[in-house]
Design a protein around this motif. Sequence first.
Motif, short mmCIF file in Angstrom:
data_model
loop_
_atom_site.label_atom_id
_atom_site.label_comp_id
_atom_site.label_asym_id
_atom_site.label_seq_id
_atom_site.Cartn_x
_atom_site.Cartn_y
_atom_site.Cartn_z
N HIS A 181 0.84 -1.21 0.00
CA HIS A 181 0.00 0.00 0.00
C HIS A 181 0.87 1.26 0.00
O HIS A 181 0.58 2.22 -0.71
CB HIS A 181 -0.90 0.02 1.23
N ARG A 182 1.92 1.22 0.79
CA ARG A 182 2.82 2.39 0.88
C ARG A 182 3.50 2.64 -0.47
O ARG A 182 3.57 3.78 -0.94
CB ARG A 182 3.85 2.15 1.98
N ALA A 183 3.97 1.57 -1.09
CA ALA A 183 4.64 1.70 -2.38
C ALA A 183 3.66 2.21 -3.45
O ALA A 183 4.02 3.05 -4.28
CB ALA A 183 5.24 0.36 -2.80
N ALA A 184 2.44 1.71 -3.42
CA ALA A 184 1.44 2.16 -4.40
C ALA A 184 1.12 3.64 -4.22
O ALA A 184 1.00 4.38 -5.20
CB ALA A 184 0.16 1.33 -4.25
N ALA A 185 1.01 4.08 -2.97
CA ALA A 185 0.74 5.50 -2.70
C ALA A 185 1.89 6.37 -3.19
O ALA A 185 1.67 7.42 -3.81
CB ALA A 185 0.51 5.71 -1.20
N MET A 186 3.13 5.95 -2.95
CA MET A 186 4.28 6.72 -3.39
C MET A 186 4.32 6.81 -4.91
O MET A 186 4.63 7.87 -5.47
CB MET A 186 5.56 6.09 -2.84
N ARG A 187 3.98 5.72 -5.57
CA ARG A 187 3.98 5.73 -7.03
C ARG A 187 2.91 6.68 -7.57
O ARG A 187 3.18 7.48 -8.47
CB ARG A 187 3.72 4.31 -7.54
N LYS A 188 1.71 6.61 -7.00
CA LYS A 188 0.61 7.46 -7.48
C LYS A 188 0.88 8.94 -7.20
O LYS A 188 0.51 9.81 -8.00
CB LYS A 188 -0.69 7.04 -6.81
N GLU A 190 3.85 10.23 -6.90
CA GLU A 190 5.12 10.59 -7.52
C GLU A 190 6.09 11.18 -6.50
O GLU A 190 6.73 12.20 -6.72
CB GLU A 190 4.89 11.58 -8.68
N VAL A 191 6.19 10.50 -5.36
CA VAL A 191 7.18 10.86 -4.34
C VAL A 191 8.07 9.65 -4.12
O VAL A 191 7.66 8.50 -4.36
CB VAL A 191 6.54 11.31 -3.02
N ASN A 192 9.29 9.90 -3.66
CA ASN A 192 10.23 8.77 -3.50
C ASN A 192 10.82 8.69 -2.10
O ASN A 192 11.88 8.10 -1.92
CB ASN A 192 11.35 8.86 -4.54
N SER A 193 10.17 9.30 -1.11
CA SER A 193 10.70 9.27 0.26
C SER A 193 9.56 9.43 1.25
O SER A 193 8.46 9.87 0.92
CB SER A 193 11.71 10.40 0.46
N THR A 194 9.87 9.05 2.51
CA THR A 194 8.91 9.25 3.59
C THR A 194 8.59 10.73 3.75
O THR A 194 7.44 11.11 4.00
CB THR A 194 9.46 8.69 4.90
N ALA A 195 9.60 11.56 3.60
CA ALA A 195 9.40 13.01 3.72
C ALA A 195 8.36 13.50 2.70
O ALA A 195 7.54 14.36 3.00
CB ALA A 195 10.71 13.76 3.52
N GLY A 196 8.41 12.93 1.50
CA GLY A 196 7.44 13.30 0.47
C GLY A 196 6.03 12.91 0.87
O GLY A 196 5.08 13.67 0.64
N LEU A 197 5.87 11.74 1.48
CA LEU A 197 4.55 11.32 1.96
C LEU A 197 4.05 12.25 3.07
O LEU A 197 2.87 12.60 3.11
CB LEU A 197 4.60 9.88 2.47
N VAL A 198 4.96 12.62 3.96
CA VAL A 198 4.58 13.51 5.07
C VAL A 198 4.14 14.87 4.54
O VAL A 198 3.11 15.41 4.96
CB VAL A 198 5.75 13.67 6.07
N ARG A 199 4.90 15.41 3.58
CA ARG A 199 4.53 16.71 3.01
C ARG A 199 3.15 16.63 2.36
O ARG A 199 2.32 17.53 2.50
CB ARG A 199 5.58 17.16 1.98
N TYR A 200 2.90 15.55 1.63
CA TYR A 200 1.61 15.38 0.99
C TYR A 200 0.49 15.28 2.03
O TYR A 200 -0.57 15.89 1.88
CB TYR A 200 1.61 14.13 0.12
N ALA A 201 0.72 14.50 3.10
CA ALA A 201 -0.31 14.31 4.12
C ALA A 201 -0.69 15.62 4.78
O ALA A 201 -1.87 15.89 5.04
CB ALA A 201 0.18 13.30 5.16
#
Length: 209
Positions: A181-188, A190-201
Amino acid sequence: MKRILIADDHEAVRSGLRAVIEQRADWEVVAEATDGGKAVAAAIESRPHVAILDFSMPRMTGVEVARRIRDYPLQTEVLIFTVHNSGLIAQQAFEAGARAFLVKSDANRLLLAAVESLLLHRPFCTQSCATDVDRGSSADGERHHELTAREQLVVKLVAEGYSNKGISAILNLSVKTTEAHRAAAMRKLEVNSTAGLVRYAVRSGLVEA
């Protein structure tokens, strides 16, 4: 007598909601659930007029439960209840079949009004929520809707500092499934790090800054 279902994994929250609901002599809490799976089963068994569903529950999010209730189908109006005053989450809830969205901090003031609206088959959303929904057509909003409800919840938990193992325990998933799930979210997204997920959230309102 109007039948109400309450689903939240925190006993104190359920008790508080029940106390507010029981102010009305013609309303009755007929079932309670501590996770999404139990909420679906309770809805099928008790067939409530209104289901109050926490957005962030183990096993299944409130939005996923709303979708199950809609697809069954049950003649149940759904209120999504959350700590996050996010128009994006509200819009996702409405798309899943919920007709009311309420922030937990507003419960004492607005819960009765929200349930009354649902009993009249009318939607309910606070003004701040409605304003945020209108903003949901932004690029971030469009990306948000590309994620499944489970992917959004994984991103939210990542942003809150949970490890894959911790997320798996909360959602009752295998670590491998959580990683997928985490990998799919990162792909959709277009982020490549945990920091990118945090910024998006933070930017999308899944978590508070």
